[in-house]
Design a protein around this motif. Sequence first.
Motif, PDB file in Angstrom:
ATOM      1  N   ASN A  23      19.668 -12.636   6.515  1.00 14.64           N
ATOM      2  CA  ASN A  23      18.444 -13.396   5.430  1.00 14.64           C
ATOM      3  C   ASN A  23      18.875 -13.478   4.089  1.00 14.64           C
ATOM      4  N   SER A  24      20.680 -13.957   3.981  1.00 14.67           N
ATOM      5  CA  SER A  24      21.238 -13.586   2.807  1.00 14.67           C
ATOM      6  C   SER A  24      21.371 -16.095   2.563  1.00 14.67           C
ATOM      7  N   ARG A  25      20.560 -16.263   2.782  1.00 12.64           N
ATOM      8  CA  ARG A  25      21.065 -17.679   2.422  1.00 12.64           C
ATOM      9  C   ARG A  25      19.639 -18.391   2.118  1.00 12.64           C
ATOM     10  N   GLY A  26      19.876 -19.193   1.440  1.00  8.47           N
ATOM     11  CA  GLY A  26      18.430 -20.604   0.964  1.00  8.47           C
ATOM     12  C   GLY A  26      18.491 -21.857   1.585  1.00  8.47           C
ATOM     13  N   MET A  31      35.988 -46.691   6.068  1.00 12.03           N
ATOM     14  CA  MET A  31      35.306 -45.861   5.931  1.00 12.03           C
ATOM     15  C   MET A  31      33.718 -46.143   5.154  1.00 12.03           C
ATOM     16  N   THR A  32      32.891 -45.432   6.238  1.00 10.76           N
ATOM     17  CA  THR A  32      31.552 -45.694   5.890  1.00 10.76           C
ATOM     18  C   THR A  32      31.030 -44.852   5.446  1.00 10.76           C
ATOM     19  N   ALA A  33      29.158 -44.652   5.278  1.00 10.50           N
ATOM     20  CA  ALA A  33      28.658 -43.491   4.779  1.00 10.50           C
ATOM     21  C   ALA A  33      28.973 -42.208   5.565  1.00 10.50           C
ATOM     22  N   LEU A  34      29.086 -40.914   4.861  1.00 15.63           N
ATOM     23  CA  LEU A  34      28.127 -40.493   5.143  1.00 15.63           C
ATOM     24  C   LEU A  34      27.005 -40.068   6.075  1.00 15.63           C
ATOM     25  N   GLY A  35      27.145 -39.297   7.389  1.00 18.51           N
ATOM     26  CA  GLY A  35      25.527 -39.390   7.866  1.00 18.51           C
ATOM     27  C   GLY A  35      25.262 -41.104   8.884  1.00 18.51           C
ATOM     28  N   SER A  36      26.476 -41.923   8.677  1.00 18.45           N
ATOM     29  CA  SER A  36      26.112 -42.803   9.777  1.00 18.45           C
ATOM     30  C   SER A  36      26.647 -42.377  11.232  1.00 18.45           C
ATOM     31  N   HIS A  37      27.046 -41.772  11.410  1.00 16.19           N
ATOM     32  CA  HIS A  37      27.288 -40.768  12.744  1.00 16.19           C
ATOM     33  C   HIS A  37      26.852 -41.456  13.870  1.00 16.19           C
ATOM     34  N   SER A  38      25.026 -40.755  13.774  1.00 19.28           N
ATOM     35  CA  SER A  38      24.160 -40.672  14.249  1.00 19.28           C
ATOM     36  C   SER A  38      23.344 -41.729  13.910  1.00 19.28           C
ATOM     37  N   ALA A  39      22.145 -41.750  14.769  1.00 15.63           N
ATOM     38  CA  ALA A  39      21.130 -42.848  14.626  1.00 15.63           C
ATOM     39  C   ALA A  39      19.877 -41.615  14.538  1.00 15.63           C
ATOM     40  N   SER A  40      20.089 -40.934  15.373  1.00 17.86           N
ATOM     41  CA  SER A  40      19.025 -39.635  15.843  1.00 17.86           C
ATOM     42  C   SER A  40      18.637 -38.719  15.202  1.00 17.86           C
ATOM     43  N   LEU A  41      19.852 -38.130  15.115  1.00 22.89           N
ATOM     44  CA  LEU A  41      19.652 -36.455  14.293  1.00 22.89           C
ATOM     45  C   LEU A  41      19.678 -36.628  12.868  1.00 22.89           C
ATOM     46  N   ARG A  42      18.626 -35.910  12.784  1.00 24.63           N
ATOM     47  CA  ARG A  42      18.911 -35.906  11.127  1.00 24.63           C
ATOM     48  C   ARG A  42      18.608 -34.457  10.773  1.00 24.63           C
ATOM     49  N   ARG A  43      19.522 -34.216   9.356  1.00 24.30           N
ATOM     50  CA  ARG A  43      19.692 -32.927   9.132  1.00 24.30           C
ATOM     51  C   ARG A  43      19.472 -32.728   7.317  1.00 24.30           C
ATOM     52  N   TYR A  44      18.728 -31.121   7.698  1.00 23.35           N
ATOM     53  CA  TYR A  44      18.103 -30.517   5.544  1.00 23.35           C
ATOM     54  C   TYR A  44      19.571 -29.901   5.774  1.00 23.35           C
ATOM     55  N   GLY A  45      19.023 -29.809   4.315  1.00 18.36           N
ATOM     56  CA  GLY A  45      20.483 -28.784   3.973  1.00 18.36           C
ATOM     57  C   GLY A  45      20.441 -27.390   3.286  1.00 18.36           C
ATOM     58  N   MET A  46      21.197 -26.379   3.814  1.00 23.89           N
ATOM     59  CA  MET A  46      21.347 -25.231   3.343  1.00 23.89           C
ATOM     60  C   MET A  46      21.680 -24.617   2.180  1.00 23.89           C
ATOM     61  N   ILE A  47      22.157 -23.895   1.941  1.00 21.35           N
ATOM     62  CA  ILE A  47      22.618 -23.480   0.763  1.00 21.35           C
ATOM     63  C   ILE A  47      23.378 -21.956   1.210  1.00 21.35           C
ATOM     64  N   ALA A  48      24.651 -21.621   0.752  1.00 25.58           N
ATOM     65  CA  ALA A  48      25.433 -20.328   1.766  1.00 25.58           C
ATOM     66  C   ALA A  48      25.562 -20.207   3.276  1.00 25.58           C
ATOM     67  N   ASP A  49      24.919 -21.158   3.705  1.00 21.41           N
ATOM     68  CA  ASP A  49      25.122 -21.283   5.201  1.00 21.41           C
ATOM     69  C   ASP A  49      25.764 -21.928   6.056  1.00 21.41           C
ATOM     70  N   ALA A  64      17.227 -29.377  11.751  1.00 23.81           N
ATOM     71  CA  ALA A  64      16.314 -30.464  12.367  1.00 23.81           C
ATOM     72  C   ALA A  64      15.211 -31.082  11.653  1.00 23.81           C
ATOM     73  N   VAL A  65      14.489 -29.847  10.781  1.00 25.52           N
ATOM     74  CA  VAL A  65      13.590 -29.686  10.234  1.00 25.52           C
ATOM     75  C   VAL A  65      14.048 -28.459   9.330  1.00 25.52           C
ATOM     76  N   GLU A  66      13.392 -28.721   7.828  1.00 27.03           N
ATOM     77  CA  GLU A  66      13.479 -28.078   6.809  1.00 27.03           C
ATOM     78  C   GLU A  66      13.485 -26.047   7.087  1.00 27.03           C
ATOM     79  N   ASN A  67      14.054 -25.649   6.826  1.00 24.21           N
ATOM     80  CA  ASN A  67      14.543 -23.845   6.873  1.00 24.21           C
ATOM     81  C   ASN A  67      14.569 -23.841   8.573  1.00 24.21           C
ATOM     82  N   GLY A  68      15.204 -24.837   8.763  1.00 24.25           N
ATOM     83  CA  GLY A  68      15.820 -24.894  10.715  1.00 24.25           C
ATOM     84  C   GLY A  68      17.161 -24.166  10.937  1.00 24.25           C
ATOM     85  N   ALA A  69      17.411 -24.706  12.060  1.00 22.56           N
ATOM     86  CA  ALA A  69      18.296 -23.991  13.116  1.00 22.56           C
ATOM     87  C   ALA A  69      19.845 -23.582  11.831  1.00 22.56           C
TER      88      ALA A  69
END
Length: 314
Positions: free
Chosen positions: A86-89, A217-235, A240-245
């Motif tokens: 539980n030591s992340r954001g 070289m192309t944009a970051l995140g352009s590899h997949s048309a289906s998966l989305r990613r949410y951000g983590m701090i220190a992990d 695929a959702v906010e505060n997800g895996a």
Amino acid sequence: KDISSWNDILLLLNTGEEIFTGSTIFQNITLRVGDVPLSTTALTWPGATMSWSDESGNNNDVILLDGVKFNSKYGGYVSFDASLSNSRGYISNDLHYAGGTKVIEELTVLVWMRTNYSNGENTPDGSYDINQSSFIDFDRSEVFNFYLEGAGQLKFSGSSSNSGGFSEYYDLGAGTDELYNDGEWHLLGVTFSVSNQKIKLFADGVLKKTFSANGTMTALGSHSASLRRYGMIADVSKAAVENGATGSAGGYTGDLAAIIFHDSTTLTDAEIESVFKAQTQRFSSSAEYIQSPPSPPPSPPPPLPPPSPPPPLP
């Protein structure tokens, strides 16, 4: 662009330039539990939620779990321990990339950090070690990851539909001539630019390494048309959702005091040097005065007793 101080950065963002549209800024830390600001040093809040406010105005606050500790010294910093689950954001306000909806063509990340963790290795370009991953992560294999390797090398990884001649996930390091797990505060940075076809790594205001792509070289995140990613701090993010895996391995052990994240611009070398020069005093060994009120003036000395009367004449 004058960014000689952090306030100037915020003013620049508010001019309405494109730099403002994709900015997230966590700097002088003011944490809160609900609506209550935290002022106690070195504390944990079991069962409570601490939030690290985004000062850009875009409301992408970081929600910190209860294994994170806060200390008010140096303008405030938060401490993470990767041995705790539980030591992340996580970054809130539905900030995500990839999935065919949002990609990053121009990127700047700057992080004030401190750690003495050393467990792992420093790998050559094209490989990676995630024992200290990450400062900020939207998934190395889908968008990007900015981190130290376990033995202290600064590293950047990410994913594009075309990596411009680099390895599939970039995995580019600043080199091992200078490592950043020495227990001192450092400003570490990366810029990624499709328009310039360059990736740059910075440490303490100095350009450490420039990588030039082959023009494709192309944009970051352009590899997949289906998966989305949410951000983590220190992990590690697999969210695929906010505060997800999170990933099954990784996690940062150390301190973070500030993060600047632009997803639509690359700051110049000179601008990054200016940020470092403007803020380095905050982290000096004598900087605790920033958080401490001035000492009250000394109390006046007590009045002298009146002189004794002369003895009577004989």
